[in-house]
Design a protein around this motif. Sequence first.
Motif, PDB file in Angstrom:
ATOM      1  N   MET A   1      26.299 -13.787  32.358  1.00  0.00           N
ATOM      2  CA  MET A   1      26.314 -12.575  31.279  1.00  0.00           C
ATOM      3  C   MET A   1      24.466 -12.088  31.470  1.00  0.00           C
ATOM      4  O   MET A   1      24.089 -12.592  30.820  1.00  0.00           O
ATOM      5  N   ASN A   2      24.835 -10.166  31.696  1.00  0.00           N
ATOM      6  CA  ASN A   2      23.915 -10.127  32.016  1.00  0.00           C
ATOM      7  C   ASN A   2      23.668  -8.875  30.897  1.00  0.00           C
ATOM      8  O   ASN A   2      24.136  -8.528  31.015  1.00  0.00           O
ATOM      9  N   SER A   3      22.524  -8.086  30.562  1.00  0.00           N
ATOM     10  CA  SER A   3      22.607  -7.516  29.831  1.00  0.00           C
ATOM     11  C   SER A   3      23.883  -7.054  28.900  1.00  0.00           C
ATOM     12  O   SER A   3      24.866  -6.401  28.533  1.00  0.00           O
ATOM     13  N   LEU A   4      24.089  -7.995  27.979  1.00  0.00           N
ATOM     14  CA  LEU A   4      24.467  -8.030  26.784  1.00  0.00           C
ATOM     15  C   LEU A   4      24.531  -7.023  25.900  1.00  0.00           C
ATOM     16  O   LEU A   4      23.304  -6.685  25.427  1.00  0.00           O
ATOM     17  N   LYS A   5      25.770  -7.026  25.317  1.00  0.00           N
ATOM     18  CA  LYS A   5      26.019  -5.961  24.309  1.00  0.00           C
ATOM     19  C   LYS A   5      26.668  -6.215  23.175  1.00  0.00           C
ATOM     20  O   LYS A   5      27.585  -7.151  23.408  1.00  0.00           O
ATOM     21  N   PRO A   6      26.288  -6.066  21.489  1.00  0.00           N
ATOM     22  CA  PRO A   6      26.735  -6.683  20.517  1.00  0.00           C
ATOM     23  C   PRO A   6      28.258  -6.401  20.674  1.00  0.00           C
ATOM     24  O   PRO A   6      29.057  -7.541  20.010  1.00  0.00           O
ATOM     25  N   GLU A   7      28.845  -5.881  21.380  1.00  0.00           N
ATOM     26  CA  GLU A   7      30.876  -5.501  21.515  1.00  0.00           C
ATOM     27  C   GLU A   7      30.835  -7.352  22.150  1.00  0.00           C
ATOM     28  O   GLU A   7      32.840  -7.108  22.674  1.00  0.00           O
ATOM     29  N   ASP A   8      30.407  -7.344  22.764  1.00  0.00           N
ATOM     30  CA  ASP A   8      30.186  -8.798  24.230  1.00  0.00           C
ATOM     31  C   ASP A   8      30.490 -10.066  23.078  1.00  0.00           C
ATOM     32  O   ASP A   8      31.245 -11.134  23.215  1.00  0.00           O
ATOM     33  N   THR A   9      29.668 -10.183  21.334  1.00  0.00           N
ATOM     34  CA  THR A   9      30.388 -11.761  20.207  1.00  0.00           C
ATOM     35  C   THR A   9      31.589 -11.070  20.652  1.00  0.00           C
ATOM     36  O   THR A   9      32.443 -10.469  20.679  1.00  0.00           O
ATOM     37  N   ALA A  10      31.439 -12.443  21.277  1.00  0.00           N
ATOM     38  CA  ALA A  10      33.302 -13.116  20.827  1.00  0.00           C
ATOM     39  C   ALA A  10      33.309 -14.771  20.708  1.00  0.00           C
ATOM     40  O   ALA A  10      31.735 -15.191  21.877  1.00  0.00           O
ATOM     41  N   VAL A  11      34.494 -15.031  21.093  1.00  0.00           N
ATOM     42  CA  VAL A  11      34.055 -17.079  21.403  1.00  0.00           C
ATOM     43  C   VAL A  11      35.281 -16.786  22.896  1.00  0.00           C
ATOM     44  O   VAL A  11      36.035 -15.915  23.312  1.00  0.00           O
ATOM     45  N   TYR A  12      34.164 -17.364  23.516  1.00  0.00           N
ATOM     46  CA  TYR A  12      34.193 -17.476  25.124  1.00  0.00           C
ATOM     47  C   TYR A  12      35.162 -18.761  25.596  1.00  0.00           C
ATOM     48  O   TYR A  12      34.781 -20.252  25.009  1.00  0.00           O
ATOM     49  N   TYR A  13      36.722 -18.246  26.054  1.00  0.00           N
ATOM     50  CA  TYR A  13      36.899 -19.440  26.587  1.00  0.00           C
ATOM     51  C   TYR A  13      37.082 -19.689  28.063  1.00  0.00           C
ATOM     52  O   TYR A  13      37.276 -18.604  28.850  1.00  0.00           O
ATOM     53  N   CYS A  14      37.142 -20.927  28.530  1.00  0.00           N
ATOM     54  CA  CYS A  14      37.526 -21.320  29.751  1.00  0.00           C
ATOM     55  C   CYS A  14      38.772 -21.979  29.720  1.00  0.00           C
ATOM     56  O   CYS A  14      39.192 -22.636  29.333  1.00  0.00           O
ATOM     57  N   ALA A  15      40.047 -20.927  31.260  1.00  0.00           N
ATOM     58  CA  ALA A  15      41.159 -21.627  31.463  1.00  0.00           C
ATOM     59  C   ALA A  15      41.107 -21.602  33.039  1.00  0.00           C
ATOM     60  O   ALA A  15      41.247 -21.595  33.933  1.00  0.00           O
ATOM     61  N   ILE A  16      42.359 -22.465  32.982  1.00  0.00           N
ATOM     62  CA  ILE A  16      42.705 -22.816  34.244  1.00  0.00           C
ATOM     63  C   ILE A  16      44.442 -22.784  34.371  1.00  0.00           C
ATOM     64  O   ILE A  16      45.400 -22.469  33.159  1.00  0.00           O
ATOM     65  N   GLY A  17      44.153 -21.232  34.944  1.00  0.00           N
ATOM     66  CA  GLY A  17      45.386 -20.250  34.725  1.00  0.00           C
ATOM     67  C   GLY A  17      46.438 -20.200  33.063  1.00  0.00           C
ATOM     68  O   GLY A  17      44.370 -19.797  32.583  1.00  0.00           O
ATOM     69  N   ASP A  18      47.014 -20.383  32.611  1.00  0.00           N
ATOM     70  CA  ASP A  18      47.162 -19.662  31.175  1.00  0.00           C
ATOM     71  C   ASP A  18      47.982 -21.424  30.578  1.00  0.00           C
ATOM     72  O   ASP A  18      48.045 -21.222  29.949  1.00  0.00           O
ATOM     73  N   ARG A  19      47.690 -22.616  31.484  1.00  0.00           N
ATOM     74  CA  ARG A  19      48.035 -23.981  30.772  1.00  0.00           C
ATOM     75  C   ARG A  19      46.924 -24.798  30.249  1.00  0.00           C
ATOM     76  O   ARG A  19      47.217 -25.133  29.208  1.00  0.00           O
ATOM     77  N   TYR A  20      45.889 -24.123  30.959  1.00  0.00           N
ATOM     78  CA  TYR A  20      44.902 -25.329  30.333  1.00  0.00           C
ATOM     79  C   TYR A  20      43.940 -24.896  29.969  1.00  0.00           C
ATOM     80  O   TYR A  20      43.483 -23.907  30.476  1.00  0.00           O
ATOM     81  N   TRP A  21      43.275 -24.522  27.986  1.00  0.00           N
ATOM     82  CA  TRP A  21      41.829 -24.178  27.755  1.00  0.00           C
ATOM     83  C   TRP A  21      40.700 -24.502  26.799  1.00  0.00           C
ATOM     84  O   TRP A  21      41.151 -26.016  26.184  1.00  0.00           O
ATOM     85  N   GLY A  22      40.364 -24.464  26.811  1.00  0.00           N
ATOM     86  CA  GLY A  22      38.939 -25.507  26.793  1.00  0.00           C
ATOM     87  C   GLY A  22      38.753 -24.949  25.315  1.00  0.00           C
ATOM     88  O   GLY A  22      39.345 -24.128  24.196  1.00  0.00           O
ATOM     89  N   GLN A  23      37.904 -25.608  24.393  1.00  0.00           N
ATOM     90  CA  GLN A  23      38.033 -25.260  22.833  1.00  0.00           C
ATOM     91  C   GLN A  23      37.469 -23.664  22.667  1.00  0.00           C
ATOM     92  O   GLN A  23      37.314 -23.779  21.031  1.00  0.00           O
ATOM     93  N   GLY A  24      36.224 -24.288  23.455  1.00  0.00           N
ATOM     94  CA  GLY A  24      35.704 -22.630  23.333  1.00  0.00           C
ATOM     95  C   GLY A  24      34.357 -23.012  22.293  1.00  0.00           C
ATOM     96  O   GLY A  24      33.767 -23.739  22.257  1.00  0.00           O
ATOM     97  N   THR A  25      33.468 -21.364  22.970  1.00  0.00           N
ATOM     98  CA  THR A  25      31.807 -21.309  22.693  1.00  0.00           C
ATOM     99  C   THR A  25      31.823 -20.150  22.273  1.00  0.00           C
ATOM    100  O   THR A  25      32.138 -18.972  22.703  1.00  0.00           O
ATOM    101  N   GLN A  26      30.768 -19.916  21.028  1.00  0.00           N
ATOM    102  CA  GLN A  26      30.861 -18.713  20.231  1.00  0.00           C
ATOM    103  C   GLN A  26      28.659 -17.887  21.570  1.00  0.00           C
ATOM    104  O   GLN A  26      28.538 -18.460  20.954  1.00  0.00           O
ATOM    105  N   VAL A  27      29.401 -17.011  21.052  1.00  0.00           N
ATOM    106  CA  VAL A  27      28.733 -16.065  21.827  1.00  0.00           C
ATOM    107  C   VAL A  27      28.431 -14.679  21.168  1.00  0.00           C
ATOM    108  O   VAL A  27      29.268 -14.641  20.912  1.00  0.00           O
ATOM    109  N   THR A  28      26.943 -13.998  20.601  1.00  0.00           N
ATOM    110  CA  THR A  28      26.577 -13.586  18.994  1.00  0.00           C
ATOM    111  C   THR A  28      25.858 -12.849  20.092  1.00  0.00           C
ATOM    112  O   THR A  28      24.654 -12.955  20.607  1.00  0.00           O
TER     113      THR A  28
END
Length: 112
Positions: A82-109
Amino acid sequence: QVQLVESGGGLVQAGGSLRLSCAASVRIFSINAMGWYRQAPGKQRELVARISSGGRTDYADSVKGRFTISRDNAKNTVYLQMNSLKPEDTAVYYCAIGDRYWGQGTQVTVSS
């Protein structure tokens, strides 16, 4: 049991960069749909980027030209640069396989 573990989030100033990693507990070389999603406070979860087993990528319009998704099948890991980050990119980011398996998320501020 499929596990996805995200890392690399944190606090960064606007214009800065972060690289998120998603380590899978299974071999990913044949998994077609791996993606990154994000959810900001009070908003619905949205697709940020996804990558197929053949390397085809898709991005949300809001991140095109700034974010890059990639995968390292030997390491069973998917990345989101992620480059040129903006304040509106602030969120919890999740990795997923399809829509079945999800990670716990990582906060980006992103601070302005």
